[in-house]
Design a protein around this motif. Structure first.
Motif, short mmCIF file in Angstrom:
data_model
loop_
_atom_site.label_atom_id
_atom_site.label_comp_id
_atom_site.label_asym_id
_atom_site.label_seq_id
_atom_site.Cartn_x
_atom_site.Cartn_y
_atom_site.Cartn_z
N LEU A 164 9.04 -6.04 7.21
CA LEU A 164 7.78 -4.88 7.72
C LEU A 164 8.23 -4.78 8.68
CD1 LEU A 164 5.41 -3.15 7.74
CD2 LEU A 164 4.39 -5.32 8.30
N ALA A 165 9.12 -5.71 10.22
CA ALA A 165 8.55 -5.33 11.65
C ALA A 165 8.15 -4.56 12.02
CB ALA A 165 10.08 -4.65 11.70
N PRO A 166 6.72 -5.34 11.99
CA PRO A 166 5.36 -4.95 12.81
C PRO A 166 5.76 -4.09 14.00
CG PRO A 166 5.43 -6.97 12.54
CD PRO A 166 6.54 -6.60 12.06
N ASN A 167 6.09 -5.35 15.17
CA ASN A 167 6.61 -4.56 16.38
C ASN A 167 6.89 -3.79 16.59
OD1 ASN A 167 3.50 -6.33 16.58
ND2 ASN A 167 5.60 -8.58 16.08
N ALA A 206 5.54 -11.73 7.30
CA ALA A 206 4.47 -11.25 7.15
C ALA A 206 3.49 -12.13 8.98
CB ALA A 206 4.38 -11.54 5.73
N LYS A 207 4.10 -12.86 8.97
CA LYS A 207 3.40 -14.37 10.20
C LYS A 207 3.77 -13.33 11.55
CE LYS A 207 8.27 -16.37 11.30
NZ LYS A 207 8.63 -15.40 11.22
N ASP A 208 4.22 -12.03 11.65
CA ASP A 208 4.66 -11.26 12.91
C ASP A 208 2.93 -10.67 12.72
OD1 ASP A 208 6.51 -13.08 13.88
OD2 ASP A 208 7.74 -11.37 12.36
N ILE A 209 2.33 -10.16 12.04
CA ILE A 209 2.05 -9.07 12.00
C ILE A 209 0.93 -9.27 12.59
CG2 ILE A 209 -0.08 -7.78 10.38
CD1 ILE A 209 1.76 -8.36 8.16
#
Length: 379
Positions: free
Chosen positions: A317-320, A288-291
């Motif tokens: 999630l792997a947002p990026n 979540a810290k990568d969002i």
């Protein structure tokens, strides 16, 4: 001795036919021929000599010189047909067929599908349609009626892409969208589920999926020519609120879109409300810290609405990460389920948050109304 003329030969036992007898025979044959000719030429005659000459019940060509009537396959008794009259042609009405009383009644399958009613005095009937034999031959071989068990679906079957196996994690999402022409494959019958998606391609997918109205005030991006293939889809995605441009009036159509950008676009286009407990919802993700900060509220709304599909681990999630065609198909499917346009499917990759829901649309100051006429039940 006097020579005598040769004696006349004795008369034969057979006497030569006399003149009177010859005349009598000639008169007899002439009379018979005249009677036959008269019986055949008169249409209102009740004599039935025609059946003696022809076993077929086909009317004489003299009665219909301009028609060639086929020989029907229906067999009748010798006194059933070939009775002609001088009345005008009969009127044909599509009702229950009937035959004269003196005719042999065939089975219902062999009757022509018309009732013959004469316009004047009733007379014995004859088939006036040249297709009598054709209809009789079809009726004699009646086929059973086939009624479908259930109505056919208007949705075509999904496309069988050669690079999407049955055990592929996003196969069911791809099948649903491909059967509705929202997503299409390539000319080699491949879908390429792991191929990245750029912003122009994503705009085209949005146009197919949601079919939003095009705004008249389209933005003229400097890096999107008017002849660009995705220019209408980009304008529609911008006007409907799914996508936004970059500074200096650029859109960057060839730039690959990330997963967080896909979810932010869907949450914005569907007008999803940001939950009050956004941080609690996002805590289910290990990364979540990568969002990005700008996307946290939209990601929380997308998660609470069931739009997030993570593979292979739902908690990552792997947002990026650049979004693939398979991931875009899964998230577009879930957005259509949220709108009520598609039925939901079960998948272990869909992120669920059953105990947390988006913020209610009612303002905090608003109180429930009480309907006194309905016994005090709240609306």
């Amino acid at each position: 001795m006097t020579n005598r003329p040769p004696s006349e030969p004795e008369s034969s036992q057979r006497t030569a036919l006399g003149f009177d007898e010859f005349i009598a025979i000639l008169v007899a044959f002439t009379t018979i021929g005249a009677i036959l000719f008269w019986s055949l030429s008169r249409r209102d005659s009740s004599w039935n000599f025609n059946t003696l000459l022809s076993p077929s019940p086909t009317p004489s060509s003299r009665a219909y010189p301009d028609k060639v009537l086929p020989s029907p396959t229906l067999k009748l008794e010798p006194n059933a047909a070939d009775n002609f009259n001088s009345s005008p042609p009969a009127a044909v009405e599509p009702k229950t067929p009937s035959l004269p009383n003196n005719s042999a009644t065939p089975s219902p399958e062999l009757l022509p599908s018309a009732e013959v009613r004469p316009t004047q005095s009733p007379q014995p009937q004859i088939p006036t349609s040249s297709s009598f034999g054709f209809e009789s031959s079809i009726s004699s071989a009646a086929l059973p009626l086939v009624t479908p068990a259930k109505p056919k679906s208007i949705i075509p079957p999904p496309i069988a892409f050669n690079d999407v196996p049955n055990n592929f994690w996003g196969r069911r999402f791809i099948d649903v969208l491909s059967s509705r022409s929202i997503l299409k494959g390539f000319p080699d019958y491949s879908f390429r589920p792991n191929q990245p998606v750029n912003r122009a391609e994503f705009a085209a997918i949005l146009q197919k999926a949601f079919n939003q109205e095009l705004s008249k005030n389209a933005i003229a991006f400097q890096d999107v020519p008017t002849t660009f293939w995705a220019n209408p889809a980009i304008n529609q995605a911008i006007s409907s609120g799914f996508l936004k441009g970059y500074p200096k009036k650029t859109f960057k159509p060839q730039q690959n879109i990330s997963k967080v950008q896909v979810l932010v676009a869907l949450a914005s286009g569907l007008n999803l409300k940001t939950p009050t407990s956004a941080n609690q919802i996002l805590s289910i993700y290990k990364d979540a810290k990568d969002i990005p900060p700008y996307a946290r509220g939209k990601i929380a709304a997308a998660t609470a609405s069931g739009l997030v599909v993570n593979y292979p681990n739902p908690e990552v999630l792997a947002p990026n990460k650049v979004a693939t065609r398979g991931e875009v198909a899964a998230m577009i499917h879930q957005a259509l389920v949220k709108q009520g346009k598609l039925k939901g499917i079960s998948s272990e990759n869909i992120v669920r948050s059953p105990n947390i829901s988006p913020a209610p649309s009612r303002t905090p100051k608003e109180k429930p109304k009480v309907n006194l006429s309905a016994g005090g039940s709240s609306q």
